[in-house]
Design an enzyme around this catalytic site. Structure first.
Site, short mmCIF file in Angstrom:
data_model
loop_
_atom_site.label_atom_id
_atom_site.label_comp_id
_atom_site.label_asym_id
_atom_site.label_seq_id
_atom_site.Cartn_x
_atom_site.Cartn_y
_atom_site.Cartn_z
N ASN B 202 9.26 1.60 5.29
CA ASN B 202 7.65 1.97 6.36
C ASN B 202 6.82 0.86 5.77
O ASN B 202 5.68 1.20 6.22
CB ASN B 202 7.30 3.52 5.75
CG ASN B 202 7.04 3.56 4.30
OD1 ASN B 202 7.17 2.41 3.56
ND2 ASN B 202 6.73 4.48 3.97
N HIS B 203 7.01 -0.09 5.08
CA HIS B 203 6.09 -0.96 5.12
C HIS B 203 5.93 -2.01 6.26
O HIS B 203 6.68 -2.32 7.25
CB HIS B 203 6.69 -2.19 3.84
CG HIS B 203 6.65 -1.51 2.56
ND1 HIS B 203 7.38 -1.81 1.46
CD2 HIS B 203 6.08 -0.16 2.26
CE1 HIS B 203 7.18 -1.12 0.50
NE2 HIS B 203 6.67 0.02 0.86
N ASN B 325 0.33 4.75 -5.06
CA ASN B 325 1.65 5.21 -6.04
C ASN B 325 1.15 4.65 -7.41
O ASN B 325 1.48 3.68 -7.59
CB ASN B 325 2.86 4.56 -5.69
CG ASN B 325 3.34 5.38 -4.32
OD1 ASN B 325 3.16 6.17 -4.01
ND2 ASN B 325 4.78 4.62 -4.08
N SER B 380 -3.44 4.83 12.95
CA SER B 380 -3.90 4.72 11.34
C SER B 380 -5.43 5.14 11.16
O SER B 380 -6.26 5.15 12.35
CB SER B 380 -3.91 3.48 10.73
OG SER B 380 -2.41 3.13 10.73
N HIS B 399 -1.93 10.08 2.24
CA HIS B 399 -1.79 8.56 2.40
C HIS B 399 -1.15 8.38 3.65
O HIS B 399 -0.98 7.12 3.95
CB HIS B 399 -0.83 8.22 1.05
CG HIS B 399 0.43 8.15 1.33
ND1 HIS B 399 1.08 9.68 1.59
CD2 HIS B 399 1.64 7.51 1.15
CE1 HIS B 399 2.43 9.23 1.59
NE2 HIS B 399 2.83 8.20 1.34
#
Lengths: 142, 476
Positions: B202-203, B325, B380, B399
């Site tokens: 998912n980066h 994280n 986003s 997040h």
């Protein structure tokens, strides 16, 4: 024709992936779990066995040994920029030695989907089933 | 997940009273629909976290919570060392300091659309992404230690970006008390070729249009104007963080009985904050945070080079860089008493309200930008921390969208090439080395990020400032 007893499977986990190896021995189940791990990244059938890598690891019990084994594969593939397609495992008590065959990652041919970050302790189990087959499973972080 | 087990305590807040071994309540911030869609494992994992020694006030789950390992993704929990509190490698996750950085381009949408294809192709060529990709930087041992101690400050010193960038990164771009000597040789080895790489899954690196502004005063203060373009990077500490997470997860699980800690789930592996293992983890974990900050700084430098070539007028000043994280030593007021706590945020974004002393001077009046990633086809969001959020969940918010489908289910339902073609027709160019990777990350595999951020706002965790829509998405 009967179904082969040695096989790997994936099982669902929300964001990550469960990997399971099934075999007549613990070592065979670990070999299949390793293929399940690779299959999270790419189809193991597309991987050519051009390079052989020797690996070893140890842990206090079989379940931790599975985690160590999968993490050792993640490490070796990461630092060598390889992907493996075949494994041979030998387990002696709490120690595991293995050979893996693979090749350099080829993005076009392997179409690698996602890195595996590491093996977790979630759904971790190494057990002999009533059918006489060993199952080695855990969730891996993707 | 069955709502019947919860007591509603707010418009988007639900509480489970402590029972059995739970030391504190469990609290989920979400609306009924989001909770209904959550896996029952979230309930189990959150109530397990509530049993850990030294936990303070409650175990919290954010609106995007989903099944993790040990802690749920979207989990927040704070521990007091003086009360026997613990640190947990599983409570941070393998991708230590995975986070989001957004840059303001100052460009109008039309400027970017005029070069959209060339820009997408050049970004994809320049940003190393995907399994097996390597950066151009090779770190020797002394340089690795300097990077782990210095974070983005080290990267700026090496010529990647400007000193001004550091004023817009959490902790000024460098977490104190990092201990490179507590990072294993294997972890350092995994990072040797991975500095300045995006990763996979998912980066992403996205070029995004600001399509809606919800709070014009805060948006103006942040430099966000509707119709302009920003660039966002989502990635973490790469192989080094993954290796540290794996090693300490194992060590903490094995050592827990020796520390007198009963774990309802091995994956909750933890160690007392005031133990040798706990201190070693904190030192290594902070070094991994610095690695992630340095990595995002290098990627920023590469991105700026590409933009300078195609759009020389682009600025690419940082809006903010925030990790989701992490484990941080923070001071919070609990029942009127100021306490030093170790706050775990696993898939949860710190969200500091206006006036917080940890905010850089330029953001102190507004509060912290809270950067929420969507999927490559949806939106986003930029949110802002609220004063209320401090009291609700130690200044934390969601997040991202959270997955609705497993990767396996997504590949059965979607084809990567078809997803990319459909997105291109909608104006989003996706560049990835892997069709399967695109299928696994298809927008339809994710929950509705708009519902998640709305729930965060209704819960008082953070407030919506602007919505961003992807124009280019570079994926691993």
């Amino acid at each position: 024709m009967g179904v082969s007893t040695e096989q790997w499977q994936h099982f669902a986990h929300d964001a990550d992936m469960g990997v399971r190896g099934v075999g007549r021995t613990v070592a065979a189940a670990f070999e299949q779990a390793a293929l399940a791990l690779v299959a999270v990244i790419a189809d193991p059938a597309t991987v050519r066995g051009q390079v052989r890598v020797m690996m070893q690891c140890a842990a206090p019990d079989l379940e931790y040994l599975l985690v160590e084994w999968l993490n050792t594969i993640v490490y070796e593939m990461g630092v060598r920029n390889l992907i493996f397609g075949r494994f041979r495992v030998h387990i002696d008590g709490s120690r595991l030695t293995a050979e893996a065959w693979g090749e350099a990652v080829d993005p076009v041919r392997h179409q690698p989907a996602a890195e595996v970050k590491g093996a977790t302790l979630t759904a971790l189990s190494v057990a002999l089933g009533p059918d006489g087959l060993w199952r080695a499973a855990c969730v891996v972080d993707v | 997940m069955d709502l019947g087990r919860f007591e509603q305590i707010g418009p988007c807040a639900w509480r489970v009273a402590p029972t059995g071994a739970m030391r504190v309540p469990a609290v989920i911030f979400a609306d009924a629909a989001l909770i209904g869609a959550m896996d029952d494992k979230v309930f189990q994992q959150l109530t397990n976290v509530a049993t850990l020694p030294g936990i303070v006030r409650a175990a919290y789950a954010m609106p995007d919570a989903h099944w993790g390992y040990g802690f749920p993704i979207g989990g927040v929990a704070a521990f007091d060392a003086g009360a026997g509190g613990v640190v947990s490698a599983g409570g941070v996750g393998f991708d230590i300091s995975c986070g989001v950085r957004t840059m303001l381009s100052g460009l109008r949408l039309a400027d970017v659309m005029a070069v959209q294809h060339k820009l997408a192709d050049d970004l994809a060529r320049t940003i190393p992404a995907g399994v097996g990709s390597t950066g151009r930087l090779r770190l020797d041992a002394p340089t690795t230690d300097a990077m782990l101690a210095g974070g983005a400050r080290w990267a700026v010193g090496e010529g990647y970006g400007d000193a001004d960038d550091l004023t817009r990164i959490e902790d000024g771009g460098c977490v104190a008390d990092a201990r490179p000597d507590q990072v294993s040789d294997r972890a350092k080895r995994r990072q040797r070729d991975e500095m300045g790489t995006l990763g996979s899954g998912n980066h992403y690196l996205e070029v995004q249009a600001i399509t809606e502004v919800f709070d014009s005063a805060t948006a103006t203060a942040f430099g966000l104007r509707q119709g302009e373009v920003v660039v966002t990077i989502h990635c973490g500490s790469r192989g080094l963080g993954h290796q540290i997470g794996a090693e300490f997860l194992r060590d903490m699980a094995v050592a827990a009985p020796g520390h007198g800690i009963h774990l309802p789930d091995r994956e909750l592996a933890c160690a007392p904050i005031d133990s040798d293992l706990g201190r070693r983890y904190l030192g290594a974990m902070r070094a991994a945070i610095n690695c992630a900050l340095a990595n995002r700084q290098i990627l920023t430098h590469l991105t700026r080079k590409v933009f300078r070539h195609h759009l020389p007028e682009a600025r690419l000043d940082l809006l903010y860089d925030v990790s989701h994280n992490t484990l941080r030593a923070e001071t919070h007021v609990v029942d009127g008493v100021s306490r030093a706590l170790h706050v775990h945020r696993k898939g949860a974004t710190r969200a500091l309200g206006p006036g917080h002393p940890d905010l850089p001077e330029r953001l102190r009046a507004t509060g912290q930008p809270v950067l929420i990633g969507g999927s490559m086809g949806t939106a986003s969001y930029v949110l802002v921390g609220t004063a209320d959020g401090e009291a609700k969940a130690f200044g934390s918010a969601c997040h991202g969208a959270g997955r609705a489908l497993s990767r396996h289910a997504a590949t059965r339902q979607f084809q990567g090439r078809a997803v990319a073609e459909a997105l291109a027709r909608l104006g989003t160019l996706v560049r990835s080395p892997s069709w399967r990777g695109i299928a696994e990350e298809a927008p339809g595999a994710y929950k509705d990020v708009s519902a998640v951020v709305l729930a965060a706002e209704r819960a008082g965790l953070a407030r919506r400032v602007a919505r961003l829509a992807p124009l280019i998405s570079v994926k691993g």
